[in-house]
Design a protein around this motif. Sequence first.
Motif, PDB file in Angstrom:
ATOM      1  N   MET A 190      -7.141  -3.284   6.636  1.00 51.99           N
ATOM      2  CA  MET A 190      -6.048  -3.046   7.549  1.00 51.99           C
ATOM      3  C   MET A 190      -6.167  -1.670   8.203  1.00 51.99           C
ATOM      4  SD  MET A 190      -1.949  -3.345   6.847  1.00 51.99           S
ATOM      5  CE  MET A 190      -1.796  -2.059   5.644  1.00 51.99           C
ATOM      6  N   LEU A 191      -6.558  -0.676   7.434  1.00 53.65           N
ATOM      7  CA  LEU A 191      -6.672   0.672   7.983  1.00 53.65           C
ATOM      8  C   LEU A 191      -8.117   1.072   8.259  1.00 53.65           C
ATOM      9  CD1 LEU A 191      -4.088   2.439   5.661  1.00 53.65           C
ATOM     10  CD2 LEU A 191      -3.775   1.799   8.045  1.00 53.65           C
ATOM     11  N   SER A 192      -9.056   0.224   7.861  1.00 56.10           N
ATOM     12  CA  SER A 192     -10.480   0.525   8.059  1.00 56.10           C
ATOM     13  C   SER A 192     -10.784   0.788   9.520  1.00 56.10           C
ATOM     14  CB  SER A 192     -11.323  -0.659   7.620  1.00 56.10           C
ATOM     15  OG  SER A 192     -11.871  -0.452   6.385  1.00 56.10           O
ATOM     16  N   GLY A 193     -11.524   1.838   9.748  1.00 53.60           N
ATOM     17  CA  GLY A 193     -11.957   2.150  11.108  1.00 53.60           C
ATOM     18  C   GLY A 193     -10.880   2.775  11.983  1.00 53.60           C
ATOM     19  N   THR A 194      -9.719   3.122  11.383  1.00 52.92           N
ATOM     20  CA  THR A 194      -8.658   3.765  12.161  1.00 52.92           C
ATOM     21  C   THR A 194      -8.594   5.239  11.809  1.00 52.92           C
ATOM     22  OG1 THR A 194      -6.892   3.448  10.535  1.00 52.92           O
ATOM     23  CG2 THR A 194      -7.307   1.622  12.070  1.00 52.92           C
ATOM     24  N   HIS A 195      -7.999   6.015  12.706  1.00 54.42           N
ATOM     25  CA  HIS A 195      -7.835   7.444  12.443  1.00 54.42           C
ATOM     26  C   HIS A 195      -6.986   7.649  11.190  1.00 54.42           C
ATOM     27  CE1 HIS A 195      -7.711  11.703  13.228  1.00 54.42           C
ATOM     28  NE2 HIS A 195      -6.387  11.676  13.189  1.00 54.42           N
ATOM     29  N   LEU A 196      -5.912   6.889  11.050  1.00 54.85           N
ATOM     30  CA  LEU A 196      -5.053   7.006   9.877  1.00 54.85           C
ATOM     31  C   LEU A 196      -5.826   6.643   8.616  1.00 54.85           C
ATOM     32  CD1 LEU A 196      -2.237   7.589   8.750  1.00 54.85           C
ATOM     33  CD2 LEU A 196      -1.658   5.197   9.189  1.00 54.85           C
ATOM     34  N   GLY A 197      -6.648   5.622   8.688  1.00 54.85           N
ATOM     35  CA  GLY A 197      -7.440   5.200   7.545  1.00 54.85           C
ATOM     36  C   GLY A 197      -8.415   6.254   7.053  1.00 54.85           C
ATOM     37  N   GLU A 198      -8.784   7.174   7.917  1.00 59.18           N
ATOM     38  CA  GLU A 198      -9.682   8.256   7.523  1.00 59.18           C
ATOM     39  C   GLU A 198      -8.987   9.266   6.623  1.00 59.18           C
ATOM     40  OE1 GLU A 198     -11.229   9.988  11.091  1.00 59.18           O
ATOM     41  OE2 GLU A 198     -12.046   8.087  11.793  1.00 59.18           O
ATOM     42  N   HIS A 199      -7.645   9.268   6.618  1.00 62.07           N
ATOM     43  CA  HIS A 199      -6.886  10.258   5.861  1.00 62.07           C
ATOM     44  C   HIS A 199      -6.154   9.676   4.660  1.00 62.07           C
ATOM     45  CE1 HIS A 199      -7.670  13.244   8.937  1.00 62.07           C
ATOM     46  NE2 HIS A 199      -7.451  12.294   9.823  1.00 62.07           N
ATOM     47  N   ILE A 200      -5.996   8.382   4.609  1.00 60.00           N
ATOM     48  CA  ILE A 200      -5.317   7.750   3.480  1.00 60.00           C
ATOM     49  C   ILE A 200      -6.352   7.398   2.428  1.00 60.00           C
ATOM     50  CG2 ILE A 200      -4.043   5.705   2.733  1.00 60.00           C
ATOM     51  CD1 ILE A 200      -2.625   5.742   5.416  1.00 60.00           C
ATOM     52  N   VAL A 201      -6.131   7.876   1.202  1.00 61.32           N
ATOM     53  CA  VAL A 201      -7.093   7.601   0.135  1.00 61.32           C
ATOM     54  C   VAL A 201      -6.583   6.561  -0.841  1.00 61.32           C
ATOM     55  CG1 VAL A 201      -8.205   9.855   0.304  1.00 61.32           C
ATOM     56  CG2 VAL A 201      -6.262   9.549  -1.251  1.00 61.32           C
ATOM     57  N   ALA A 202      -5.293   6.245  -0.787  1.00 59.38           N
ATOM     58  CA  ALA A 202      -4.734   5.236  -1.687  1.00 59.38           C
ATOM     59  C   ALA A 202      -3.582   4.530  -1.001  1.00 59.38           C
ATOM     60  CB  ALA A 202      -4.252   5.875  -2.981  1.00 59.38           C
ATOM     61  N   LEU A 203      -3.472   3.226  -1.246  1.00 53.44           N
ATOM     62  CA  LEU A 203      -2.402   2.425  -0.665  1.00 53.44           C
ATOM     63  C   LEU A 203      -1.956   1.402  -1.702  1.00 53.44           C
ATOM     64  CD1 LEU A 203      -0.715   1.483   1.823  1.00 53.44           C
ATOM     65  CD2 LEU A 203      -2.607  -0.074   2.322  1.00 53.44           C
ATOM     66  N   LYS A 204      -0.642   1.350  -1.929  1.00 48.59           N
ATOM     67  CA  LYS A 204      -0.086   0.381  -2.872  1.00 48.59           C
ATOM     68  C   LYS A 204       1.020  -0.375  -2.153  1.00 48.59           C
ATOM     69  CE  LYS A 204       0.153   1.516  -7.085  1.00 48.59           C
ATOM     70  NZ  LYS A 204       0.361   1.996  -8.429  1.00 48.59           N
ATOM     71  N   ILE A 205       1.024  -1.700  -2.281  1.00 53.88           N
ATOM     72  CA  ILE A 205       2.050  -2.539  -1.671  1.00 53.88           C
ATOM     73  C   ILE A 205       2.790  -3.262  -2.785  1.00 53.88           C
ATOM     74  CG2 ILE A 205       2.525  -4.449  -0.090  1.00 53.88           C
ATOM     75  CD1 ILE A 205      -0.074  -3.668   1.391  1.00 53.88           C
ATOM     76  N   TRP A 206       4.128  -3.162  -2.741  1.00 54.12           N
ATOM     77  CA  TRP A 206       4.997  -3.730  -3.772  1.00 54.12           C
ATOM     78  C   TRP A 206       5.769  -4.911  -3.215  1.00 54.12           C
ATOM     79  CZ3 TRP A 206       5.299  -1.247  -8.549  1.00 54.12           C
ATOM     80  CH2 TRP A 206       4.726   0.022  -8.612  1.00 54.12           C
ATOM     81  N   GLY A 207       6.040  -5.875  -4.067  1.00 54.55           N
ATOM     82  CA  GLY A 207       6.945  -6.970  -3.728  1.00 54.55           C
ATOM     83  C   GLY A 207       8.370  -6.575  -4.084  1.00 54.55           C
TER      84      GLY A 207
END
Length: 72
Positions: A1-18
Motif C-alpha cells: 500500500m505504501l511501497s514506492g511512495t514518499h510516505l512509505g520511505e519514512h514509515i518503518v512499521a504499520l499495524k492495522i486493528w479491527g
Amino acid sequence: MLSGTHLGEHIVALKIWGRNGRVIYDSTDPSVVGTVYAMEPPLASAFSGEVRSRVVEKAELEHMLKTAAGRA
C-alpha cells in the motif's frame, strides 16, 4: 500500500486493528495477525472517530519490537 511512495520511505512499521481489538495486519510481526488484544483507551478512541498516529524514534521502536518478541 505504501511501497514506492514518499510516505512509505519514512514509515518503518504499520499495524492495522479491527474494531474488536484483533490485529488485521502488522508489518513488523506477521505472527500476531489474528491476535485479539484488550481495547486500550487509545485504540478505543481511534474507533470512535479520533485520528490516531504516533511517531517514535528508531531506538524506541527497536525496544518495543524486542519487548514484543519476548512476549511471543
